[in-house]
Motif scaffolding. Structure first.
Motif, mmCIF file in Angstrom:
data_model
loop_
_atom_site.group_PDB
_atom_site.id
_atom_site.type_symbol
_atom_site.label_atom_id
_atom_site.label_comp_id
_atom_site.label_asym_id
_atom_site.label_seq_id
_atom_site.Cartn_x
_atom_site.Cartn_y
_atom_site.Cartn_z
ATOM 1 N N THR A 79 8.022 -1.371 8.041
ATOM 2 C CA THR A 79 6.734 -2.036 7.833
ATOM 3 C C THR A 79 6.821 -2.995 6.661
ATOM 4 O OG1 THR A 79 5.517 -0.147 8.730
ATOM 5 C CG2 THR A 79 4.284 -1.661 7.326
ATOM 6 N N ARG A 80 7.476 -2.557 5.602
ATOM 7 C CA ARG A 80 7.630 -3.424 4.423
ATOM 8 C C ARG A 80 8.417 -4.680 4.761
ATOM 9 N NH1 ARG A 80 8.185 -6.517 1.231
ATOM 10 N NH2 ARG A 80 8.198 -6.456 -1.048
ATOM 11 N N LEU A 81 9.375 -4.573 5.652
ATOM 12 C CA LEU A 81 10.233 -5.712 5.985
ATOM 13 C C LEU A 81 9.637 -6.604 7.068
ATOM 14 C CD1 LEU A 81 13.701 -3.902 6.054
ATOM 15 C CD2 LEU A 81 12.850 -5.462 4.279
ATOM 16 N N ARG B 145 -0.832 -5.199 6.017
ATOM 17 C CA ARG B 145 -0.680 -3.913 6.706
ATOM 18 C C ARG B 145 -0.061 -2.843 5.810
ATOM 19 N NH1 ARG B 145 -0.295 -5.530 12.184
ATOM 20 N NH2 ARG B 145 -1.816 -7.223 12.410
ATOM 21 N N TRP B 146 0.502 -3.240 4.676
ATOM 22 C CA TRP B 146 1.256 -2.288 3.874
ATOM 23 C C TRP B 146 0.385 -1.159 3.335
ATOM 24 C CZ3 TRP B 146 4.259 -6.291 0.370
ATOM 25 C CH2 TRP B 146 5.081 -7.064 1.187
ATOM 26 N N GLY B 147 -0.784 -1.504 2.832
ATOM 27 C CA GLY B 147 -1.629 -0.499 2.203
ATOM 28 C C GLY B 147 -2.090 0.575 3.174
ATOM 29 N N ALA B 148 -2.633 0.155 4.326
ATOM 30 C CA ALA B 148 -3.129 1.126 5.309
ATOM 31 C C ALA B 148 -1.994 1.992 5.846
ATOM 32 C CB ALA B 148 -3.831 0.406 6.458
ATOM 33 N N THR B 149 -0.823 1.377 6.072
ATOM 34 C CA THR B 149 0.311 2.147 6.567
ATOM 35 C C THR B 149 0.763 3.172 5.535
ATOM 36 O OG1 THR B 149 1.052 0.283 7.928
ATOM 37 C CG2 THR B 149 2.662 2.006 7.458
ATOM 38 N N ALA B 150 0.794 2.773 4.257
ATOM 39 C CA ALA B 150 1.188 3.707 3.204
ATOM 40 C C ALA B 150 0.194 4.858 3.103
ATOM 41 C CB ALA B 150 1.298 2.971 1.868
ATOM 42 N N ALA C 181 -5.837 -3.591 13.044
ATOM 43 C CA ALA C 181 -4.673 -3.257 13.855
ATOM 44 C C ALA C 181 -4.252 -1.822 13.565
ATOM 45 C CB ALA C 181 -3.526 -4.215 13.531
ATOM 46 N N PRO C 182 -3.894 -1.051 14.580
ATOM 47 C CA PRO C 182 -3.466 0.331 14.337
ATOM 48 C C PRO C 182 -2.185 0.353 13.519
ATOM 49 C CG PRO C 182 -3.019 -0.312 16.607
ATOM 50 C CD PRO C 182 -3.837 -1.406 16.009
ATOM 51 N N SER C 183 -2.081 1.314 12.625
ATOM 52 C CA SER C 183 -0.869 1.413 11.815
ATOM 53 C C SER C 183 0.257 1.997 12.657
ATOM 54 C CB SER C 183 -1.115 2.279 10.583
ATOM 55 O OG SER C 183 -0.974 3.651 10.909
ATOM 56 N N LEU D 155 7.330 7.197 -1.837
ATOM 57 C CA LEU D 155 7.471 5.851 -1.274
ATOM 58 C C LEU D 155 6.114 5.203 -1.053
ATOM 59 C CD1 LEU D 155 10.337 6.435 1.333
ATOM 60 C CD2 LEU D 155 10.491 5.179 -0.826
ATOM 61 N N THR D 156 5.149 5.978 -0.614
ATOM 62 C CA THR D 156 3.807 5.406 -0.412
ATOM 63 C C THR D 156 3.172 5.018 -1.742
ATOM 64 O OG1 THR D 156 2.655 7.543 -0.455
ATOM 65 C CG2 THR D 156 3.489 6.789 1.670
ATOM 66 N N LEU D 157 3.412 5.809 -2.776
ATOM 67 C CA LEU D 157 2.871 5.478 -4.096
ATOM 68 C C LEU D 157 3.522 4.219 -4.658
ATOM 69 C CD1 LEU D 157 2.600 9.048 -5.676
ATOM 70 C CD2 LEU D 157 0.759 7.644 -4.720
ATOM 71 N N LEU D 158 4.827 4.073 -4.431
ATOM 72 C CA LEU D 158 5.505 2.853 -4.867
ATOM 73 C C LEU D 158 4.951 1.628 -4.160
ATOM 74 C CD1 LEU D 158 9.224 4.074 -5.055
ATOM 75 C CD2 LEU D 158 7.775 3.373 -6.972
ATOM 76 N N GLN D 159 4.682 1.790 -2.866
ATOM 77 C CA GLN D 159 4.092 0.677 -2.129
ATOM 78 C C GLN D 159 2.715 0.348 -2.681
ATOM 79 O OE1 GLN D 159 5.286 -1.386 0.977
ATOM 80 N NE2 GLN D 159 4.042 -2.276 -0.633
ATOM 81 N N GLY D 160 1.937 1.355 -2.994
ATOM 82 C CA GLY D 160 0.627 1.127 -3.586
ATOM 83 C C GLY D 160 0.726 0.437 -4.934
ATOM 84 N N ALA D 161 1.723 0.824 -5.739
ATOM 85 C CA ALA D 161 1.894 0.186 -7.049
ATOM 86 C C ALA D 161 2.240 -1.289 -6.899
ATOM 87 C CB ALA D 161 2.986 0.912 -7.833
ATOM 88 N N GLU D 162 3.084 -1.610 -5.914
ATOM 89 C CA GLU D 162 3.408 -3.021 -5.695
ATOM 90 C C GLU D 162 2.177 -3.811 -5.284
ATOM 91 O OE1 GLU D 162 6.276 -5.956 -3.014
ATOM 92 O OE2 GLU D 162 6.362 -3.788 -2.731
ATOM 93 N N LEU D 163 1.359 -3.219 -4.407
ATOM 94 C CA LEU D 163 0.131 -3.902 -3.993
ATOM 95 C C LEU D 163 -0.816 -4.094 -5.175
ATOM 96 C CD1 LEU D 163 -0.550 -2.210 -0.546
ATOM 97 C CD2 LEU D 163 0.083 -4.584 -0.945
ATOM 98 N N ASP D 164 -0.861 -3.123 -6.085
ATOM 99 C CA ASP D 164 -1.704 -3.267 -7.274
ATOM 100 C C ASP D 164 -1.236 -4.430 -8.134
ATOM 101 O OD1 ASP D 164 -3.275 -1.142 -6.522
ATOM 102 O OD2 ASP D 164 -2.230 0.323 -7.783
ATOM 103 N N ARG D 165 0.085 -4.565 -8.286
ATOM 104 C CA ARG D 165 0.612 -5.696 -9.071
ATOM 105 C C ARG D 165 0.266 -7.021 -8.403
ATOM 106 N NH1 ARG D 165 5.044 -2.165 -9.539
ATOM 107 N NH2 ARG D 165 6.164 -3.263 -7.869
#
Length: 703
Positions: free
Chosen positions: A100-102, A108-113, A141-143, A383-393
């Protein structure tokens, strides 16, 4: 979806029943075909219900064969489930997060995480239930991990069902109940199943969106398999033909449900009884591989598919979703590619992930099982928390870009103002697409910290206030979500003038005194009651100004499609006339263009995917702009203090509507204005509002 082995009846050399493995193969085939070619088997989703029955039967068979009597027994049972289920599911979750990240846009990243975290912890079905009635989420869109909802139901069942068996077993050792210990166990299982079925019937009628996902409406399906296991323990058919007849009848019931049901079927409720009964009959038939039906079910390809069915279910949906991100709409070749890659990955997962973890040296050690299981879940959550942190940045950077953009006199709606001489923006759109998807007014709980919406099932009265309680001017904003997205524009005016804004908003329910068609009659009545109460409350409270706007997203009850507009117009007239007779000043804003009406269901997704070609996120104005009968309703009232206004020329150009205007992303989904774009409309809303407010209350203009 559980792959646990079952009783040895009608079995193979490895102890698995050929008829049960074949039933798994049938179930996963229904789900696969439904997701790849939904029009071919419109009720293929019942394959999940077949899986539920199989899992309930096999798990209960194990529990009865090795009855839990202590906490240690329960821990051993759960350890076996961990070894069987978690390695494959966590592998797929990690792979899906990475893919999903790639491959997917950042929107879509946040909902999927979020859903992957819930899937790893096995409560994603409740998360989906909580958002299933969110009108704004309807077009999301469905995750790629949404299908884990059914696995969550099973895991929750695996936690609670053994405890129930243990408690009932202990109860059967008390006093006079010792003579009837088996009856106590059977009665307890049946009572739980009946209670769940009754709740499923009620809740499916009352709130079908939530009922589809919650565990309580599904337990009876797993319990049906469990009760069958209880009833046939130690029993075998002495009449093979009767068993084969049961199996054939059961298969026919499943096929009928798969062919006759569709997305409009109220499900689960009573409709789920058909595939559940079919699965029960197939298993009860205990067809031997030597019988006529048994030989068909025992053919090697069918058995192989049954063996890998768990992995097939895990992999197929992420591949469908992510391949769709790459290629757009799935064609025939894409669907064949999904099918082939799913089968290959399933075979590899079975051989290199599932089997080793079931038979490794550590698999019999209780502590190792729980440590490794918890560690795997922790990896997914991390991994989901890391994705959330990137979205926060990214969101922090987006806020900086937004602050800079708002200083531009050509930002947003100002670029479409009459006489504006604005150059096309050169920078990236703001807010950034991932931020735009959450750029909503303070009426939303995730933004303002409170939920300001009346919603299904009851449409209870909800009022939110913004601004000083002792303000001289009180403005009411009312209607459905297309009124709510005007709140940021009104707040710009209110903050500079000291007004108070009170909101009376409903999700999807338009403020028109006409019966509106929702998924149940009870919801329709609740909407209609909300309209009556809200209209009367506003008339009684007599604010200085009422601002209203609505999107017609459901049809009126009892009218032909061509008469839908007339029915809503009559309903608007009734509301406006009541306010007119109360002497209120009313501003009815023309409904805004909706990209979703032209097939573009998420503008932020489109912008994220087409940053180099934003023209792809546009369409002729005629495709997005709705006719709004409220204009005719205002004219019919004939009261100079009840007026309509149309600001759509500041959202769309003369010929086309764009997803990005003046460098600003216009919509946070396929219909609703971002808070950022709504604020840019404030200077153009100001003179319309001022003209309706009595002097000196109007204050100064904003611009």
């Amino acid at each position: 979806m559980s792959g646990a082995s079952g009783p040895h009846a009608a079995g193979r050399k490895d102890g698995l029943r050929t008829d049960v493995q074949a039933l798994r193969a049938i179930a996963v085939t229904l789900v696969l075909v439904f997701h790849l070619w939904p029009s071919s088997i419109t009720g293929g989703y019942v394959g999940v219900d077949v899986f539920f029955v199989i899992s309930g039967f096999l798990i209960t068979s194990h529990l009865l064969g090795r009855r839990p009597r202590t906490g240690r027994d329960l821990a051993d049972f759960w350890a076996r489930r961990i070894r069987r289920l978690l390695p494959a599911s966590l592998t797929v979750l990690v792979a899906t997060l990475a893919a999903t990240r790639l491959l997917a846009p950042e929107t879509r990243w946040g909902a999927t995480a979020d859903q992957a975290q819930a899937a790893a912890l096995y409560y994603v079905n409740w998360l989906l239930a909580s958002s299933s009635v969110d009108y704004l989420a309807a077009d999301d869109a469905p995750s790629a991990v949404q299908h884990f909802w059914s696995l969550s139901v099973e895991e929750q069942f695996y936690v609670g069902w053994p405890i129930l068996v243990l408690v009932l077993g202990l109860l059967g050792t008390v006093g006079a109940l010792r003579r009837h210990s088996r009856a106590v166990l059977g009665a307890g299982l049946v009572l739980v199943a009946l209670a769940s079925f009754a709740w499923s019937v009620y809740y499916t009628a009352a709130d079908p969106a939530r009922a589809y996902f919650v565990t309580t409406t599904r337990v009876w399906e797993l319990a049906a398999g469990g009760i069958l296991a209880f009833g046939v323990t130690g029993a075998r058919w002495r009449a093979p033909r009767a068993g084969s007849a049961l199996a054939v009848l059961g298969l026919l019931l499943i096929v009928v449900a798969a062919v006759r049901y569709d997305e409009g079927t109220a499900f689960p409720g009573t409709a789920a009884a058909l595939p559940v009964l079919g699965a029960v009959l197939v298993i009860a038939g205990q067809t031997a591989p030597s019988s006529g039906v048994g030989r068909v079910l025992a053919v090697r390809p069918v058995q192989w598919l049954g063996d890998v069915s768990y992995a097939v279910y895990l992999w197929h949906w992420p591949i469908i979703v992510l391949l769709g991100e790459v290629s757009g709409r799935l064609g025939v070749l894409d669907s064949i590619a999904v099918l082939a890659s799913t089968l290959v990955l399933a075979a590899l997962t079975k051989k290199y992930v599932e089997d080793p973890f079931r038979g490794g040296r550590w698999s019999v050690r209780l502590r190792d099982t729980y440590v490794l299981g918890a560690s795997g879940m922790a990896v997914v959550v991390a991994l989901t928390l890391l994705q959330g942190a990137e979205l926060d940045r990214r969101q922090a950077r987006a806020q900086e870009q937004l602050a800079q953009a708002t200083d531009d006199p050509c930002f947003g709606a100002a670029s479409l103002a009459p006489g504006a001489a604005c150059e096309p923006p050169t920078g990236a759109p703001v807010p950034a697409p991932a931020t735009a998807a959450e750029d909503r007014s303070e009426a939303y709980e995730e933004v303002g910290g409170r939920d300001c919406w009346a919603s299904r099932p009851d449409f209870d009265d909800v009022r939110c206030s913004f601004g000083p309680a002792d303000a001289d001017v009180r403005v009411v904003l009312t209607g459905n979500s297309h009124a709510g997205h005007w709140l940021p524009a009104l707040q710009v005016l209110a903050q500079s003038r000291g007004w108070r804004i009170d909101t009376y908003l409903a999700s999807q329910c338009a403020l028109s005194q006409v019966p509106q068609r929702f998924d149940t009659d009870a919801h329709s009545r609740a909407c209609q009651d909300w309209v009556r109460r809200t209209t009367a409350t506003i008339a009684q409270e007599a604010p200085d100004l009422v601002v209203t706007s609505n999107r017609i997203s459901v049809s009126a009850v009892g009218v032909a499609p061509q008469d839908n507009g007339a029915a809503y117009r009559s309903g608007y007239e009734a509301v406006l006339r009541e306010w007119s007779e109360a002497g209120l000043a009313v501003l009815a804003l023309h409904d805004t263009p909706a990209p979703g009406d032209g097939g573009l269901h998420s503008v932020p997704d489109c912008v994220a995917e087409h940053l180099d070609d934003l023209e792809a996120c546009s369409a002729p104005r005629s495709e997005w702009e709705p006719d709004d009968v409220v204009v005719d309703a205002v004219a019919a009232i004939g009261d100079p203090r009840v007026r309509s206004a149309d600001l759509n020329d500041l959202i769309c150009g003369p010929q086309r509507c764009e997803g990005v205007v003046g460098g600003a992303v216009v919509y946070f989904d396929g219909s609703h204005l971002t808070a950022t774009y709504a604020r840019t409309l404030a200077p153009f809303l100001a003179p319309v509002v001022d003209d309706l407010l009595p002097e000196p209350r109007a204050g100064r203009a904003v611009g």
